[in-house]
Scaffold this motif. Structure first.
Motif, short mmCIF file in Angstrom:
data_model
loop_
_atom_site.label_atom_id
_atom_site.label_comp_id
_atom_site.label_asym_id
_atom_site.label_seq_id
_atom_site.Cartn_x
_atom_site.Cartn_y
_atom_site.Cartn_z
N LEU A 17 0.83 -1.21 0.00
CA LEU A 17 0.00 0.00 0.00
C LEU A 17 0.86 1.26 0.00
O LEU A 17 0.54 2.24 -0.69
CB LEU A 17 -0.92 0.01 1.22
CG LEU A 17 -1.94 -1.13 1.32
CD1 LEU A 17 -2.88 -0.90 2.49
CD2 LEU A 17 -2.74 -1.29 0.03
N GLY A 20 2.03 1.70 -3.41
CA GLY A 20 0.92 2.15 -4.24
C GLY A 20 0.64 3.63 -4.08
O GLY A 20 0.32 4.32 -5.06
N TYR A 21 0.76 4.14 -2.86
CA TYR A 21 0.54 5.56 -2.62
C TYR A 21 1.50 6.41 -3.47
O TYR A 21 1.07 7.36 -4.15
CB TYR A 21 0.75 5.87 -1.14
CG TYR A 21 0.76 7.34 -0.79
CD1 TYR A 21 -0.43 8.02 -0.56
CD2 TYR A 21 1.95 8.06 -0.71
CE1 TYR A 21 -0.44 9.38 -0.25
CE2 TYR A 21 1.96 9.41 -0.41
CZ TYR A 21 0.76 10.07 -0.18
OH TYR A 21 0.76 11.40 0.11
N ARG A 24 0.86 5.98 -7.31
CA ARG A 24 -0.31 6.76 -7.73
C ARG A 24 0.06 8.23 -7.84
O ARG A 24 -0.31 8.91 -8.81
CB ARG A 24 -1.44 6.57 -6.71
CG ARG A 24 -2.64 7.47 -6.90
CD ARG A 24 -3.44 7.08 -8.12
NE ARG A 24 -4.31 5.96 -7.84
CZ ARG A 24 -4.93 5.24 -8.77
NH1 ARG A 24 -4.73 5.52 -10.04
NH2 ARG A 24 -5.72 4.24 -8.46
N ILE A 32 -1.61 -3.68 -8.02
CA ILE A 32 -1.17 -4.39 -6.82
C ILE A 32 -1.86 -5.74 -6.82
O ILE A 32 -3.10 -5.81 -6.84
CB ILE A 32 -1.51 -3.61 -5.54
CG1 ILE A 32 -0.83 -2.24 -5.55
CG2 ILE A 32 -1.10 -4.40 -4.30
CD1 ILE A 32 -1.24 -1.34 -4.39
N GLU A 87 -6.85 1.78 1.43
CA GLU A 87 -7.01 1.34 0.03
C GLU A 87 -8.07 2.18 -0.68
O GLU A 87 -7.89 2.63 -1.80
CB GLU A 87 -7.43 -0.13 -0.02
CG GLU A 87 -6.39 -1.13 0.39
CD GLU A 87 -6.88 -2.55 0.18
OE1 GLU A 87 -7.96 -2.73 -0.45
OE2 GLU A 87 -6.19 -3.48 0.61
N TYR A 90 -7.30 6.12 -1.28
CA TYR A 90 -6.39 6.48 -2.37
C TYR A 90 -6.71 5.73 -3.67
O TYR A 90 -5.95 5.84 -4.63
CB TYR A 90 -4.94 6.25 -1.94
CG TYR A 90 -4.54 7.22 -0.86
CD1 TYR A 90 -4.40 8.58 -1.13
CD2 TYR A 90 -4.35 6.79 0.44
CE1 TYR A 90 -4.07 9.48 -0.13
CE2 TYR A 90 -4.01 7.68 1.45
CZ TYR A 90 -3.88 9.02 1.16
OH TYR A 90 -3.56 9.92 2.16
N LEU A 92 -6.53 2.69 -4.70
CA LEU A 92 -5.42 1.87 -5.18
C LEU A 92 -5.94 0.68 -6.01
O LEU A 92 -6.89 0.00 -5.60
CB LEU A 92 -4.59 1.36 -4.00
CG LEU A 92 -3.95 2.48 -3.16
CD1 LEU A 92 -3.16 1.88 -2.00
CD2 LEU A 92 -3.05 3.35 -4.03
N ILE A 94 -6.10 -2.63 -6.73
CA ILE A 94 -5.72 -3.91 -6.14
C ILE A 94 -6.57 -5.02 -6.72
O ILE A 94 -7.80 -4.92 -6.78
CB ILE A 94 -5.87 -3.87 -4.61
CG1 ILE A 94 -4.98 -2.77 -4.02
CG2 ILE A 94 -5.53 -5.22 -3.99
CD1 ILE A 94 -5.11 -2.60 -2.54
#
Length: 355
Positions: A17, A20-21, A24, A32, A87, A90, A92, A94
């Motif tokens: 995560l 991923g932040y 992004r 992810i 999650e 943001y 993300l 996944i």
């Protein structure tokens, strides 16, 4: 079917995560891949009474502080709620559950084979952690003992051991917390390879991360090693462990010589046991990287920062201090993730420059 992206992140726990932040924010096309049924990485599998070593405000991923916990150190369920909301906050991308089977080289790219198709990526961040590889030592008599044996990953609550004779093996935080809890319902013996080393009261995860960071900066600058966390001790005195100390149950015995049919033994001395709990740690979950042949003669994956030396298109994130100071912690992984993605940015910019 093959899906093309800039970056594949393998693992949707705290390290994935954090990566991923920053991915992004940098505008990369990424995914992810997480093999769990629900958010939270390893945290949903922890025993219910487990608490963090730090207050919530010092156990946060980048961008959004963990909501405060009103009563001391947050429990595991609070962490799960936080990671689940993170999650969503943001957005993300996944995919779960997706089990990554292998990462392979294919010209300028890396191919990620899974049970739900294939992803082609210019870069891969492996963030699978260690929870899925509990370490159980091969010990004399381990196959002779007729009682129950379990690892930390199998523990749920002390209630199941009520009235039993339990041996807890290990000298770290998990072992101390298990001794503190199990001793409330069972006759408990704690054994360690060396005398347990308790941190000073009041030293929590925040202080440990700051100490590890100062050491990393000093070593990078070529200064004398100031000593790391190990110089202070191994076990954080969270409230449960402090209470156990007050009850006088934190006295550890030396490691036994062998297991017997019905217990453990040191030479001629025998101690009956119904249960042995192995709080003996974990190893990195890296089976998916075997096709890349990254390990050296010591069995480890050499890295520069988080970048694998034998495969520079791959970064390893969140496995321990060898992938960044405090990178296996909620507080520490953000800094390492930021550096790893910045390194990816440089790579991807170079790859797209005109010849």
């Amino acid at each position: 079917m093959t899906t093309n992206v800039d970056v594949v992140v393998i693992g949707g726990g705290q390290a994935g995560l954090a990566a991923g932040y920053y991915l992004r924010r940098a505008g990369h096309r990424f995914v992810i891949l997480d093999d769990q049924e629900r958010p939270g990485g390893a945290w949903p599998h922890m025993w219910s009474s487990l608490h963090l070593f730090s207050p919530a405000e010092f156990a946060s991923l980048p961008g959004w502080p963990m909501p405060r916990w009103p009563d001391g150190f947050p429990p595991a369920r609070h962490v799960v709620d936080y990671l689940t909301a993170y999650e969503t906050r943001y957005g993300l991308p996944i995919e779960r559950p997706v089990r990554v089977q292998a990462v392979r080289r294919d010209g300028p790219d890396l191919l990620v084979d899974t049970d739900r198709g294939q992803w082609r990526a210019r870069r891969v961040i492996s963030a699978t952690g260690t929870w899925q590889r509990p370490f159980l030592p091969s010990y004399p008599g381990i196959n002779v003992f007729t009682g129950r044996q379990l690892h930390t990953v199998d523990y749920r609550s002390a209630a199941e051991f009520t009235g039993s004779d339990v041996v807890v093996v290990g000298g770290g935080n998990s072992a101390a917390q298990l001794v503190a809890e199990i001793s409330t319902t069972a006759r408990t013996i704690w054994v360690t390879n060396r005398p347990p080393r308790f941190l000073p009261d009041g030293v929590d995860g925040r202080a440990l991360f700051e100490l590890a960071s100062r050491r990393a900066v000093a070593l990078a600058a070529g200064r004398t090693d100031p000593g790391g966390i190990a110089a202070l001790g191994d076990i954080v005195m969270v409230p449960e462990v402090l209470a156990a100390r007050e009850r006088g149950v934190l006295t550890a015995l030396p490691m036994f010589d062998r297991l017997t049919v019905d217990g453990i033994a040191w030479g001629e001395r025998h101690q009956r046991a119904d249960v042995v709990v192995w709080a003996t740690g974990f190893r990195p979950a890296l089976a998916h990287l075997r096709p890349l042949r990254l390990r050296d003669h010591t069995g480890t994956v050499p890295v520069a920062g988080t970048r694998a030396l034998k495969e520079p298109r791959l970064h390893l994130l969140g496995y321990g201090d060898w992938t960044g100071p405090g990178s296996a912690t909620l507080l520490g992984v953000g800094r390492t993730a930021k550096a790893a993605v910045a390194d990816l940015d440089l790579d991807l910019d170079l790859d797209t420059r005109p010849a």
